[in-house]
Write an enzyme that holds these catalytic residues in place. Structure first.
Site, PDB file in Angstrom:
ATOM      1  N   THR A 117       0.818  -1.223   0.000  1.00 42.36           N
ATOM      2  CA  THR A 117       0.000   0.000   0.000  1.00 42.36           C
ATOM      3  C   THR A 117       0.847   1.268   0.000  1.00 42.36           C
ATOM      4  O   THR A 117       1.959   1.288   0.549  1.00 42.36           O
ATOM      5  CB  THR A 117      -0.883   0.017   1.272  1.00 42.36           C
ATOM      6  N   TYR A 141      -1.815   0.481   9.987  1.00 42.52           N
ATOM      7  CA  TYR A 141      -2.072  -0.259   8.748  1.00 42.52           C
ATOM      8  C   TYR A 141      -0.838  -0.226   7.845  1.00 42.52           C
ATOM      9  O   TYR A 141      -0.347  -1.270   7.394  1.00 42.52           O
ATOM     10  CB  TYR A 141      -3.280   0.353   8.018  1.00 42.52           C
TER      11      TYR A 141
END
Ligand code: UDP
Length: 328
Positions: A117, A141
């Site tokens: 990501t 995250y």
């Protein structure tokens, strides 16, 4: 040989399973259905219900099917949730990924394509983020994914495992034929929220922050159509299978859109005038995150087919209408 798609009942994983099947590959889907939906899994894929953290399930799966490659989508993906509950994110995204990698090495799987990501970059210093930008996640995250990248790289150096790391920017849209799309029940991603609102399933859209240092003050992101993202995965997998060394690529278009621009696109495409409410900034959010995605274009010849916010929104809307017929 077969490709294992973890998280194949989820938004992006289901598109991967479809694309592999479309080109004649055998697919095994592993999914615990925590956020994924059974109906998203293509009927010609083998479905193994289970968790990537469950070594017994993995052992059985690798013994039963001739897996040469893993595309690993199973993960928790909501930035604000990761701020509230970091330990769950480190367990599901990092610890369990380590478990999957260990099982893959044990089973002599040769290729591993990892869903990473843009959140690994944190709050980028410049307007465009290239793969060489410093990694400094500002959310658990992002950190959970960055740690998995590191584990994969180290495992690859020590074992016969080729690795492609793809750092996704903001994935949206849906299969152009509306065979798959985003089904997550409690959506948090902007385009999904907007299409739900456009179909009257929400009473409007919250804008999280209008005081960012961006042209209109709202957050800017690089929205990539899920089918273009899947093409990037297929290209990366083909490259690994052809013997390429490890790969690391950003996946985005190199162009950002603000929250307000996204809402305008929805209104244009759906013919709506969505009510908006201003809210404070969301924790863990960066002002602007846009990919320098020139490397994957140059190296793998990746050419996006749907680089247009209106097309992304149109496909998301078509899927939402169709999914709504089943649910509402
Ligand atoms: N956003 C927003 N309202 C929403 C959801 C998101 O204003 O209901 C903003 C968010 O602050 C960010 C952008 O939209 O600037 C994209 O957020 P999203 O959750 O879709 O993806 P993220 O970039 O966090 O992975």
């Amino acid at each position: 040989m077969s490709v294992l798609v973890t998280g194949g009942a989820g938004f992006i994983g289901a598109h991967m399973a479809l694309a592999l099947i479309d080109r004649g590959e055998s697919v095994v889907v592993l999914d615990n259905l925590s956020t994924g939906v059974r109906a998203n899994i293509p009927s010609s894929a083998v479905f193994v219900p289970g968790d990537i953290g469950d070594s017994q399930v993995l052992k059985g799966l690798f013994a039963a099917y001739p897996i040469d490659a893993i595309t690993h989508f199973a993960a928790s993906t909501v930035v604000p949730d990761s701020v509230r509950d970091p330990l769950s994110y480190y367990l599901n995204n990092t610890v369990n990924t380590r478990n999957l990698i260990a099982a893959a090495v044990e089973a002599r799987v040769r290729h591993f394509v990892f869903s990473s990501t843009a959140a690994v970059y944190g709050a980028p210093a410049g307007p465009l983020v290239s793969e060489t930008a410093p990694t400094d996640p500002i959310s658990p995250y992002g950190a959970s994914k960055l740690m998995s990248e590191r584990i994969l790289r180290d495992a690859s150096a020590a074992h016969d495992l080729g690795v492609a790391i793809l750092r996704y920017f903001n994935v949206a849209g849906a299969d152009p034929q509306a065979r798959a799309g985003q089904s997550t029940p409690r959506a948090t991603h902007l385009i999904k929220i907007c299409v739900e609102a456009a179909l009257g399933r929400r009473d409007g859209v919250d804008i999280y922050g209008e005081d960012y240092p961006t042209p209109d003050g709202t957050g800017v992101r690089d929205y990539i159509h899920v089918s273009d993202l899947i093409d990037a995965h297929l290209a990366a997998l083909d490259s690994l299978r052809a013997g390429a060394p490890n790969l690391l690529y950003n996946c985005g278009y190199g162009r950002g859109h603000s929250v307000r621009e996204v809402i305008d696109a929805i209104n244009r495409v759906a013919g709506t005038s969505l009510p908006v409410r201003m809210r404070p900034r969301r924790e863990g959010d960066a002002a602007a995150v846009v990919a320098d995605a020139s490397a994957i274009r140059a190296d793998l010849g990746w050419t996006p087919r749907f680089d247009d916010l209106d097309i992304i929104v149109r496909h998301a809307l078509a899927w939402e209408r169709r999914a709504g017929r089943d649910r509402f």
